[in-house]
Design an enzyme around this catalytic site. Structure first.
Site, mmCIF file in Angstrom:
data_model
loop_
_atom_site.group_PDB
_atom_site.id
_atom_site.type_symbol
_atom_site.label_atom_id
_atom_site.label_comp_id
_atom_site.label_asym_id
_atom_site.label_seq_id
_atom_site.Cartn_x
_atom_site.Cartn_y
_atom_site.Cartn_z
ATOM 1 N N ILE A 169 0.847 -1.200 0.000
ATOM 2 C CA ILE A 169 0.000 0.000 0.000
ATOM 3 C C ILE A 169 0.885 1.254 0.000
ATOM 4 O O ILE A 169 0.643 2.203 -0.745
ATOM 5 C CB ILE A 169 -0.966 -0.006 1.206
ATOM 6 C CG1 ILE A 169 -1.921 -1.199 1.106
ATOM 7 C CG2 ILE A 169 -1.748 1.303 1.280
ATOM 8 C CD1 ILE A 169 -2.716 -1.502 2.361
ATOM 9 N N THR A 246 -4.714 5.023 7.198
ATOM 10 C CA THR A 246 -5.614 4.022 6.597
ATOM 11 C C THR A 246 -5.199 2.624 7.044
ATOM 12 O O THR A 246 -5.625 1.631 6.449
ATOM 13 C CB THR A 246 -5.570 4.066 5.054
ATOM 14 O OG1 THR A 246 -4.235 3.781 4.628
ATOM 15 C CG2 THR A 246 -6.019 5.399 4.501
ATOM 16 N N ALA A 247 -4.323 2.535 8.066
ATOM 17 C CA ALA A 247 -3.779 1.225 8.471
ATOM 18 C C ALA A 247 -4.692 0.584 9.529
ATOM 19 O O ALA A 247 -5.627 -0.141 9.191
ATOM 20 C CB ALA A 247 -2.359 1.400 8.974
ATOM 21 N N ARG A 248 -4.438 0.869 10.777
ATOM 22 C CA ARG A 248 -5.313 0.460 11.875
ATOM 23 C C ARG A 248 -5.297 1.596 12.895
ATOM 24 O O ARG A 248 -4.247 2.205 13.133
ATOM 25 C CB ARG A 248 -4.814 -0.827 12.548
ATOM 26 C CG ARG A 248 -5.079 -2.089 11.765
ATOM 27 C CD ARG A 248 -6.564 -2.470 11.701
ATOM 28 N NE ARG A 248 -6.781 -3.712 10.982
ATOM 29 C CZ ARG A 248 -7.054 -3.792 9.674
ATOM 30 N NH1 ARG A 248 -7.168 -2.706 8.945
ATOM 31 N NH2 ARG A 248 -7.242 -4.977 9.116
ATOM 32 N N GLU A 277 -13.225 0.844 16.706
ATOM 33 C CA GLU A 277 -14.315 0.833 15.718
ATOM 34 C C GLU A 277 -15.467 -0.011 16.223
ATOM 35 O O GLU A 277 -15.218 -1.066 16.813
ATOM 36 C CB GLU A 277 -13.790 0.272 14.383
ATOM 37 C CG GLU A 277 -12.737 1.166 13.769
ATOM 38 C CD GLU A 277 -12.113 0.571 12.513
ATOM 39 O OE1 GLU A 277 -12.681 -0.379 11.944
ATOM 40 O OE2 GLU A 277 -11.048 1.057 12.121
ATOM 41 N N HIS A 295 -13.842 3.215 7.837
ATOM 42 C CA HIS A 295 -13.098 2.031 7.402
ATOM 43 C C HIS A 295 -13.605 1.523 6.045
ATOM 44 O O HIS A 295 -14.216 0.453 5.962
ATOM 45 C CB HIS A 295 -13.176 0.926 8.468
ATOM 46 C CG HIS A 295 -12.045 -0.063 8.350
ATOM 47 N ND1 HIS A 295 -11.524 -0.735 9.419
ATOM 48 C CD2 HIS A 295 -11.326 -0.487 7.268
ATOM 49 C CE1 HIS A 295 -10.544 -1.530 9.013
ATOM 50 N NE2 HIS A 295 -10.406 -1.398 7.712
HETATM 51 O O1 LIG Z 1 -8.696 -3.096 6.496
HETATM 52 C C1 LIG Z 1 -8.690 -3.809 5.530
HETATM 53 C C2 LIG Z 1 -7.834 -4.956 5.381
HETATM 54 O O2 LIG Z 1 -7.063 -5.252 6.309
HETATM 55 O O3 LIG Z 1 -7.898 -5.621 4.334
#
Ligand SMILES: O=CC(=O)O
Length: 334
Positions: A169, A246-248, A277, A295
């Site tokens: 990513i 956008t990770a965790r 979440e 998410h």
């Molecule tokens: O958050 C999305 C994934 O881990 O694929």
């Protein structure tokens, strides 16, 4: 000889044909449990005995809870493969899976998620650096851009984007950010070969914090990366930095982010993921300088289909060859 069983935890929405085709080589079963207590009981009662492989979704945590040491210890002894339909597998205690007397090999879905997640990442970078959310929010309240109008945002062109975690990513994001004229630096556990880095400058963690105009978090959540960005790290960043995740959620100490936003240290943030979440910190909800997405990094028809196909192919390979196409790196030598 009895046919192997495959357990489905969660739903398959798009790749139904590929899933049903597994019927040729295995019995496909689901769980009747609606919560963790029931699921553990089902395991203890031997209802899932004979299951060789399981396919699970991120959302199936609502039924089973985390695949932690407790759960691993009650899962049927026959279970040898766990195919997770997602890139991030922080819901699974891989160490416990490896240490079990009959180890459970775990696979995730790399690469198929890269484009869609990097797209959301770019959306959040542009949205946060230009500070679009303040105006978008005011408009819906019937106040046009707001009164007073929000402060001017900034252009991405010429800004330094620091990518923390240069996996699939991160590398995809680099390419996209360069199209917006950003200069990319990165930090990773290991420096990438020049072929892989394609011109992105490798810097130390502290240099990344100090030099970036925008910091993007693209690393997996595990015990080493939990709260990797907290108050001491915000203190080392430039004033007016933009932070995108956008990770965790839990790679950032959310409370520290709220403070850094309130103090103006962080100009704006773009978040697709959150510590608890679906609960969102009220300090984020109440701050118009934060772009919030629930998410949806991989939330596209094409990507969800590709992810399901990939995870199913892991199940098929497990049944046919006794191996996984994309075993998680921690188990590479298992
Ligand atoms: O958050 C999305 C994934 O881990 O694929």
């Amino acid at each position: 000889m009895s046919r192997p069983k495959v357990l489905l935890l969660g739903d398959i929405q798009h790749a139904r044909k590929s899933w049903e085709a597994l019927n040729d080589i295995a019995d496909l079963i689901t769980t009747k449990a609606t919560n963790r207590t029931e699921f553990i009981q089902e395991c203890k009662d031997g209802k899932l005995d004979g299951v060789v492989a399981a396919y699970r979704t991120f959302g199936s945590v609502a039924i089973t809870g985390l695949i932690d040491e407790e759960l691993v210890s009650v899962l049927p002894k026959s279970l040898l493969f766990l195919a997770h339909c997602g890139a991030g597998y922080d819901q699974i205690d891989v160490h416990a899976c490896s240490e079990r007397k009959s180890p459970i090999r775990v696979s995730n879905v790399p690469t198929a998620v890269d484009d869609a997640t990097a797209d959301v990442n770019i959306f959040l970078i542009i949205g946060a650096i230009r500070n679009f959310n303040t105006g978008m929010q005011a408009l819906r309240q019937g106040k046009w851009r707001g009164d007073p109008a929000p402060p001017l945002g900034h252009d991405p062109e010429g800004k330094v984007l620091g990518i923390l975690g240069m996996g699939g990513i991160g590398r995809n994001l680099k390419k996209k950010a360069e199209a917006f004229g950003m200069k990319v630096i990165y930090h990773n556990r290991r420096q990438l070969s020049e072929n892989m880095a394609v011109g992105a400058e490798y810097v130390t963690f502290d240099e990344l914090l100090a030099k970036s105009d925008v910091i993007s978090l693209n690393l997996p959540l595990n015990k080493n990366t939990y709260h990797i960005i907290g108050k001491p790290e915000f203190d080392k960043m430039k004033d007016g930095v933009v932070v995108v995740n956008t990770a965790r959620g839990a790679v950032i100490d959310e409370a520290a982010l709220v403070e850094a936003l309130d103090s103006g240290k962080v100009f704006s943030a773009g978040l697709d993921v959150f510590e608890e979440e679906p609960k969102i910190h009220p300090g984020l909800l109440g701050n118009p300088n934060v772009m919030l997405v629930p998410h949806m990094g991989t939330w596209s028809y094409e990507t969800h289909t590709a992810m399901e196909e990939w995870a199913i192919s892991n199940v098929r390979q497990a049944l046919e060859k006794g191996t996984l196409k994309s075993i998680v790196p921690e188990q590479a030598d298992l």
